[in-house]
Design a protein around this motif. Structure first.
Motif: not given
Length: 283
Positions: A46, A48, A65, A67-68, A169-171, A184, A186
């Motif tokens: 991770l 960012e 960012t 997706t964050a 949030h989703r990664e 990972h 998520e």
């Protein structure tokens, strides 16, 4: 360990120049304005990074960012909104910039100057220091709203705490991560902390071409009769942003619940970008 976003905000009277010689770079200068943690303070799984579109007149001076979510400051001076670059008295002037840090200033009005430093300390931590200075001899009223906004998909499980906000949030894993069977994370837990006292939390469920206005809509309350699910098209998630939902109660033609209706007890819109939806029918 959650991802941490920390904001320090102070309001000052008077104005002094910084001790160092500033770079004095503006929107017309070739500045690479993307920031991430130094290699010694970064991680692989991770990491960012933040883009800063400080040259776009139709955008705020937010750090974005993929997706964050985005980190921004909504400002109102004596009742006048000063968020979009085109509404400011002067654009951002960069004093220092490095791969993990930028120090800059701008004039929200002719009298109110904002000095700021943004530092990506680690792959999971970012610190934004803001100082607002009234350089005039007259008092001004400042309304501040530091915020996080996610245009990719809604945040999950938001929880207000003293001086901040927990949210998730989703990664989603990319094809390389899946093909190599890499570990990972998520669902990433996030924490936004604000140093200034007297903060009043709020939330909004829509953000179109223009920013949400004060006061933000607080989507609180207790669910009474909630429906939720996910839309699919031929077995695949429906991510069409034009998805619409309408619910009418009995024969009441003057009352309509839509995808823009607030959802009590949730800091999310009725329809999310990944096809998930929820609606409150107990109004």
């Amino acid at each position: 360990m959650p991802r941490l976003l920390a904001l320090s905000i102070v309001a000052l009277a008077g104005c002094t120049r910084p001790a160092f010689e500033p770079l004095d770079a503006g929107a017309g200068d070739p500045v690479y304005a993307t920031y991430a943690a130094h290699r010694d303070r970064s991680s692989f799984l991770l990491d960012e990074g933040y883009a800063w579109l400080f040259y776009r007149p139709d955008r705020g001076l937010d750090f974005t960012t993929d997706t964050a979510g985005d980190l921004g400051l909504y400002l109102r001076v004596d009742g006048q909104e000063r968020y979009l670059l085109r509404d400011l008295a002067g654009g951002a002037i960069i004093a220092e910039t490095y791969p993990d840090l930028v120090a800059y200033s701008y004039w929200s009005t002719e009298a109110v100057r904002v000095d700021a430093t943004f530092l990506v300390r680690t792959s999971r931590e970012a610190v934004w220091d803001l100082a607002l200075r009234n350089t005039s001899s007259e008092p001004v009223r400042l309304d501040l709203a530091p915020f996080v906004r996610n245009g990719a998909r809604s945040f999950d499980t938001a929880e207000l705490i003293e001086g901040g906000l927990f949210f998730t949030h989703r990664e989603y894993a990319d094809s390389w991560t899946r093909d190599h069977d890499m570990p990972h994370e998520e669902a990433v837990r996030d924490l936004l902390l604000v140093s200034s006292a007297g903060a009043v939390p709020g939330a909004y469920t829509r953000w179109d071409d223009e920013p949400a206005s004060f006061p933000f809509v607080v989507a609180g309350g207790t669910p009474q009769f909630r429906l939720q699910g996910r839309t699919f098209i031929e077995g695949e998630r429906n991510i069409d942003p034009a998805l619409r939902i309408q619910v009418r109660r009995h024969d009441e033609t003057d009352r309509l619940i839509t995808e823009h209706s607030a959802v009590p007890g949730a800091y999310v819109p009725a329809v999310e970008a990944d096809g998930a939806w929820r609606m409150e029918l107990g109004w």
